[in-house]
Design an enzyme around this catalytic site. Sequence first.
Site, PDB file in Angstrom:
ATOM      1  NE  ARG A  51      -1.200  15.887  -6.404  1.00 17.10           N
ATOM      2  CZ  ARG A  51      -1.782  15.016  -7.232  1.00 17.10           C
ATOM      3  NH1 ARG A  51      -2.069  15.360  -8.466  1.00 17.10           N
ATOM      4  NH2 ARG A  51      -2.059  13.808  -6.811  1.00 17.10           N
ATOM      5  CG  ASP A  60      -7.238   7.945  -8.986  1.00 19.11           C
ATOM      6  OD1 ASP A  60      -6.490   8.718  -8.369  1.00 19.11           O
ATOM      7  OD2 ASP A  60      -6.930   7.443 -10.089  1.00 19.11           O
ATOM      8  NE  ARG A  70       0.122  10.178  -5.050  1.00 22.86           N
ATOM      9  CZ  ARG A  70      -1.121  10.391  -5.412  1.00 22.86           C
ATOM     10  NH1 ARG A  70      -1.773  11.439  -4.950  1.00 22.86           N
ATOM     11  NH2 ARG A  70      -1.736   9.565  -6.220  1.00 22.86           N
ATOM     12  CD  GLU A 123       2.396   0.318  -4.054  1.00 21.61           C
ATOM     13  OE1 GLU A 123       1.204   0.537  -3.789  1.00 21.61           O
ATOM     14  OE2 GLU A 123       3.002  -0.695  -3.653  1.00 21.61           O
ATOM     15  CG  ASN A 124      -0.687   6.946  -2.840  1.00 23.55           C
ATOM     16  OD1 ASN A 124      -1.789   6.622  -2.387  1.00 23.55           O
ATOM     17  ND2 ASN A 124      -0.488   7.059  -4.146  1.00 23.55           N
ATOM     18  CG  ASN A 142      -9.012  13.219  -4.027  1.00 25.71           C
ATOM     19  OD1 ASN A 142     -10.129  12.982  -4.475  1.00 25.71           O
ATOM     20  ND2 ASN A 142      -8.571  12.715  -2.883  1.00 25.71           N
ATOM     21  N   GLY A 143      -6.407  15.034  -7.213  1.00 27.45           N
ATOM     22  CA  GLY A 143      -5.413  15.967  -7.743  1.00 27.45           C
ATOM     23  C   GLY A 143      -5.895  16.635  -9.028  1.00 27.45           C
ATOM     24  NE  ARG A 144      -6.447  12.231 -12.527  1.00 28.05           N
ATOM     25  CZ  ARG A 144      -6.761  10.962 -12.762  1.00 28.05           C
ATOM     26  NH1 ARG A 144      -7.239  10.607 -13.945  1.00 28.05           N
ATOM     27  NH2 ARG A 144      -6.602  10.059 -11.831  1.00 28.05           N
TER      28      ARG A 144
HETATM   29  C1  IPE Z   1      -4.750   4.688  -5.923  1.00 28.93           C
HETATM   30  O1  IPE Z   1      -4.659   5.835  -6.668  1.00 28.93           O
HETATM   31  C2  IPE Z   1      -4.506   4.996  -4.471  1.00 28.93           C
HETATM   32  C3  IPE Z   1      -5.559   5.737  -3.790  1.00 28.93           C
HETATM   33  C4  IPE Z   1      -6.676   6.128  -4.307  1.00 28.93           C
HETATM   34  C5  IPE Z   1      -5.285   6.031  -2.406  1.00 28.93           C
HETATM   35  P1  IPE Z   1      -3.284   6.307  -7.341  1.00 28.93           P
HETATM   36  O2  IPE Z   1      -3.566   7.623  -7.934  1.00 28.93           O
HETATM   37  O3  IPE Z   1      -2.172   6.229  -6.368  1.00 28.93           O
HETATM   38  O4  IPE Z   1      -3.062   5.194  -8.447  1.00 28.93           O
HETATM   39  P2  IPE Z   1      -2.190   5.275  -9.775  1.00 28.93           P
HETATM   40  O5  IPE Z   1      -0.840   5.800  -9.379  1.00 28.93           O
HETATM   41  O6  IPE Z   1      -2.889   6.182 -10.720  1.00 28.93           O
HETATM   42  O7  IPE Z   1      -2.168   3.858 -10.283  1.00 28.93           O
HETATM   43  C1  IPE Z   2      -6.535   9.976  -5.004  1.00 29.02           C
HETATM   44  O1  IPE Z   2      -6.396  11.114  -5.771  1.00 29.02           O
HETATM   45  C2  IPE Z   2      -6.104  10.198  -3.576  1.00 29.02           C
HETATM   46  C3  IPE Z   2      -4.825   9.592  -3.223  1.00 29.02           C
HETATM   47  C4  IPE Z   2      -4.098   8.827  -3.997  1.00 29.02           C
HETATM   48  C5  IPE Z   2      -4.322   9.884  -1.897  1.00 29.02           C
HETATM   49  P1  IPE Z   2      -5.050  11.435  -6.527  1.00 29.02           P
HETATM   50  O2  IPE Z   2      -4.213  12.290  -5.642  1.00 29.02           O
HETATM   51  O3  IPE Z   2      -4.401  10.209  -7.011  1.00 29.02           O
HETATM   52  O4  IPE Z   2      -5.590  12.293  -7.747  1.00 29.02           O
HETATM   53  P2  IPE Z   2      -5.020  12.260  -9.237  1.00 29.02           P
HETATM   54  O5  IPE Z   2      -5.092  10.834  -9.693  1.00 29.02           O
HETATM   55  O6  IPE Z   2      -3.623  12.776  -9.172  1.00 29.02           O
HETATM   56  O7  IPE Z   2      -5.945  13.151  -9.994  1.00 29.02           O
HETATM   57 MG    MG Z   3      -4.501   9.141  -8.734  1.00 30.23          MG
END
Ligand code: IPE
Ligand code: IPE
Ligand code: MG
Length: 254
Positions: free
Chosen positions: A49, A36, A87, A83-84, A38-40
Amino acid sequence: MPTTPSVAKMNPIQKRAVEMGIDLHALPSHVAIIMDGNGRWAKKNGWQRLLGHREGYKVLRGALLDCSEIGIKYLTVYAFSAENWRRPKDEVDGLMKLIEQAAKDELRTMHKNNVRVNVTGRIEELPSGLRAALEDGIETTSENTGIVFTLAVNYGGRAEIVDAVKDLIAAGFDAEEITEDLISAHLYNPHHPEPDLMIRTAGEMRWSNFLIWQGAYCELWVTPDPWPDFSTGHLLEALKTYQNRTRKFGAVVE
Ligand code: IPE
Ligand code: IPE
Ligand code: MG
């Protein structure tokens, strides 16, 4: 009783682990990672992102190699949750393309390294190109005897339990025949041991629907650092912490 390999026979990560006091014979068999942040990480650097996801993929390559070399038998990583799909479309499309490209580009190296590729999740709902790349990886590496590397794509723990229950009903089981072992036997990868250690990056103290059945008693280790900053040092720290825990499974352990 296995003995620790002599220092001369150990590879660099094993040497580093032993120097830190890690017992190579008491490693978790199955490590699961919620990659988790990657986006931040991307946002902090002023980037899109998707650039964070790309960097995350590079880091995963190293983590797989580290786990394999230290002697972990099973590594399962959360690449895309059920659940992704919530996005934005461009992020979802970008992730699908990235995972497909990664699966194609890494196959040769993984095969050479004796990695056995596997997936978990509703892969039948994925774009056909991605699905084909994943199936190719599974088939090509099916005879390999090294680390079992499972990519969780379109994976949800609740969905997995729902699918198991549907299987049981379709197979005609009666209510009184239902046991925990029977449900476990109808999950996506019934032959995998349950995860012993679950690592989560980026500081969130939650499970996010990852391996909720199998991970009921796994040990959690969370780092505040986002996935693109994950290093060998983080992995070793997690393993060391794991070895200092007492797993009790509900019992009294003196
Ligand atoms: C969990 O991370 C899913 C993956 C790392 C693929 P999320 O970023 O989707 O989880 P939440 O939404 O913060 O609970
Ligand atoms: C995890 O990083 C990767 C996936 C869920 C695909 P995020 O994309 O959830 O990164 P944040 O949580 O928004 O920083
Ligand atoms: Mg995340």
